[in-house]
Scaffold this motif. Sequence first.
Motif, PDB file in Angstrom:
ATOM      1  N   VAL A 136      37.818  34.959  50.461  1.00  0.00           N
ATOM      2  CA  VAL A 136      38.641  33.750  50.340  1.00  0.00           C
ATOM      3  C   VAL A 136      39.818  34.003  49.401  1.00  0.00           C
ATOM      4  CG1 VAL A 136      38.670  31.367  49.522  1.00  0.00           C
ATOM      5  CG2 VAL A 136      36.729  32.203  50.869  1.00  0.00           C
ATOM      6  N   GLY A 137      39.545  34.660  48.276  1.00  0.00           N
ATOM      7  CA  GLY A 137      40.619  34.967  47.333  1.00  0.00           C
ATOM      8  C   GLY A 137      41.680  35.863  47.954  1.00  0.00           C
ATOM      9  N   GLY A 138      41.232  36.851  48.722  1.00  0.00           N
ATOM     10  CA  GLY A 138      42.187  37.740  49.368  1.00  0.00           C
ATOM     11  C   GLY A 138      43.044  37.023  50.395  1.00  0.00           C
ATOM     12  N   ALA A 160      47.036  36.534  50.184  1.00  0.00           N
ATOM     13  CA  ALA A 160      47.856  37.157  51.227  1.00  0.00           C
ATOM     14  C   ALA A 160      48.720  36.149  51.973  1.00  0.00           C
ATOM     15  CB  ALA A 160      46.961  37.895  52.219  1.00  0.00           C
ATOM     16  N   TYR A 161      48.199  34.939  52.200  1.00  0.00           N
ATOM     17  CA  TYR A 161      48.898  33.992  53.067  1.00  0.00           C
ATOM     18  C   TYR A 161      49.370  32.728  52.343  1.00  0.00           C
ATOM     19  CZ  TYR A 161      46.982  36.951  56.727  1.00  0.00           C
ATOM     20  OH  TYR A 161      46.662  38.025  57.516  1.00  0.00           O
ATOM     21  N   ALA A 162      49.097  32.625  51.053  1.00  0.00           N
ATOM     22  CA  ALA A 162      49.564  31.472  50.283  1.00  0.00           C
ATOM     23  C   ALA A 162      49.860  31.939  48.866  1.00  0.00           C
ATOM     24  CB  ALA A 162      48.521  30.352  50.288  1.00  0.00           C
ATOM     25  N   ASP A 163      50.292  31.048  48.030  1.00  0.00           N
ATOM     26  CA  ASP A 163      50.553  31.380  46.640  1.00  0.00           C
ATOM     27  C   ASP A 163      49.233  31.511  45.885  1.00  0.00           C
ATOM     28  OD1 ASP A 163      51.246  30.637  43.663  1.00  0.00           O
ATOM     29  OD2 ASP A 163      53.145  31.172  44.615  1.00  0.00           O
ATOM     30  N   TRP A 164      49.165  32.467  44.960  1.00  0.00           N
ATOM     31  CA  TRP A 164      47.926  32.679  44.217  1.00  0.00           C
ATOM     32  C   TRP A 164      47.483  31.432  43.439  1.00  0.00           C
ATOM     33  CZ3 TRP A 164      48.252  31.734  39.064  1.00  0.00           C
ATOM     34  CH2 TRP A 164      49.490  31.829  38.441  1.00  0.00           C
ATOM     35  N   ARG A 165      48.408  30.522  43.152  1.00  0.00           N
ATOM     36  CA  ARG A 165      48.057  29.325  42.384  1.00  0.00           C
ATOM     37  C   ARG A 165      47.044  28.454  43.124  1.00  0.00           C
ATOM     38  NH1 ARG A 165      51.816  28.875  38.181  1.00  0.00           N
ATOM     39  NH2 ARG A 165      53.579  30.318  38.430  1.00  0.00           N
ATOM     40  N   ALA A 212      39.243  37.640  41.555  1.00  0.00           N
ATOM     41  CA  ALA A 212      39.291  39.093  41.404  1.00  0.00           C
ATOM     42  C   ALA A 212      40.271  39.753  42.365  1.00  0.00           C
ATOM     43  CB  ALA A 212      37.893  39.679  41.589  1.00  0.00           C
ATOM     44  N   THR A 213      40.287  39.305  43.620  1.00  0.00           N
ATOM     45  CA  THR A 213      41.129  39.968  44.617  1.00  0.00           C
ATOM     46  C   THR A 213      42.595  39.561  44.521  1.00  0.00           C
ATOM     47  OG1 THR A 213      40.442  38.223  46.159  1.00  0.00           O
ATOM     48  CG2 THR A 213      39.299  40.338  46.302  1.00  0.00           C
TER      49      THR A 213
END
Length: 479
Positions: free
Chosen positions: A138-140, A144-149, A16-17
């Motif tokens: 965790v998702g945020g 923020a600090y890695a790729d969304w994948r 979601a985030t």
Amino acid sequence: MMLAMALAALDGTVIATAVPQIVGDLGGFSVFSWLFSGYLLAVTVTIPVYGRLSDTYGRKPVLVAGIAVFLLGSLLCGAAWSMASLIAFRVVQGLGGGALQGTVQTIAADLYPLSERPRIQARLSSVWAASAVAGPAVGGLIAAYADWRWIFLVNLPLGGLALWLTARYLREPERDRAAGRPRVDWRGALLVFASGAVLLTALVQGGVAWPWLSAPSLGLVACGVALVAVTVVVERRAEAPIVPGWVWRRRTIAAVNLALGALGLLMVAPAVFLPMYAQAVLGLGPVAAGFVLSVMTLSWPLSASLSHHVYRRVGFRQSALIGMTGATLVLLSFPFLPYPGEPWQPALLMLLLGAALGLFQLPLIVGVQSTVGWSERGTATGSVLFCRQIGQSLGAALFGAVANATLTSRLGPSSGDLDTVSRALETPGAATDQLRRAVAAAVDHVYLGAAAAGALAVVALLVVAPRRFPVLKDEDGTA
């Protein structure tokens, strides 16, 4: 089992985030909601199918296959090149997620006697509670600090460990099965999948992608009803139907199906509309708004773990009636909160709501699982979980319409809908007093509707359920 459940529990909250980053990379803002809807559809329509398959072939092969499909979907999601491909791979994830949700709960009832099931089910509930609190954070962080994948790829080591533990250590006792190769009603499974997918698509997209009375909505509903009619005819003639008629002919299971359907309906109010209320009316940020809701996920498993002290004394039905009566009163009290109020006030109500629902849901699930033997337990568990999922989809459509109607009446036709409000809340200082009061009224009406759903659950238990559930003896001779 807890690792396998964590795969499904974290999946909905972690993503979601990261939606802004996903849309920014792949585009497709107009259809991104299908990242959630597609997964939900696949999970919902496959739960009863996997329940029947687990009764036919055993729990372990179904759970192993479900974890494998879920991990395949996660790997494909991590490699998605467009929004369309990501949505399609989310559906693949959902096809595995349906096996995880129902089969894990069934295995818990298989492995542990009635006296220990509340403790085990409470542990499984704690996985959902922890996921609801930790998932968005965790998702945020990943976004923020890695790729969304990596939101999807992180499932691979967790799921790989769950798959290895399941394959190595889960031992199912030998069961007497009928001679010959097990029969599976694949035609019925396909019809259940098709009819459920069409009707859920109509519910999820109606009033969002197109108006309720438009040709797409009416066409989908008509097609879905026709498919349901064909499914009923086929299943009545099938030798081993995917959805056997006894799940509705037996009063206990029918009552629990209706009651958990009502639970899914009323849960839309806090899960979907309370965060909007906390941001628009109370002026909280997204993180603080999430904590107002999260207190419910803390009291729910605690109450569930203690519920056996209640239902051992008064029975499954009475325990559930006490819980849902309390939940209905809590929901009814929400419109009486002062405007604008303090954050602790709705948080206190959510704490009480979680405690009441823990006393309601767990006794019903344990009670149903205790009234059937091994060969029917997967089907019965799948039936009640399927009804709960259907209730959630129906609640999202129904209460979304209620909220939109209230906002339109307060703000005018051009500016009064959920999408407009959501966009306004993203802009600091955009929530005017008129908007805040309109959101407060809309959420009040939604909570009144949720209280009505709670009353329906109470009526279903009073009218349909027997006073005492016909509990079977465990293999050790205890009841």
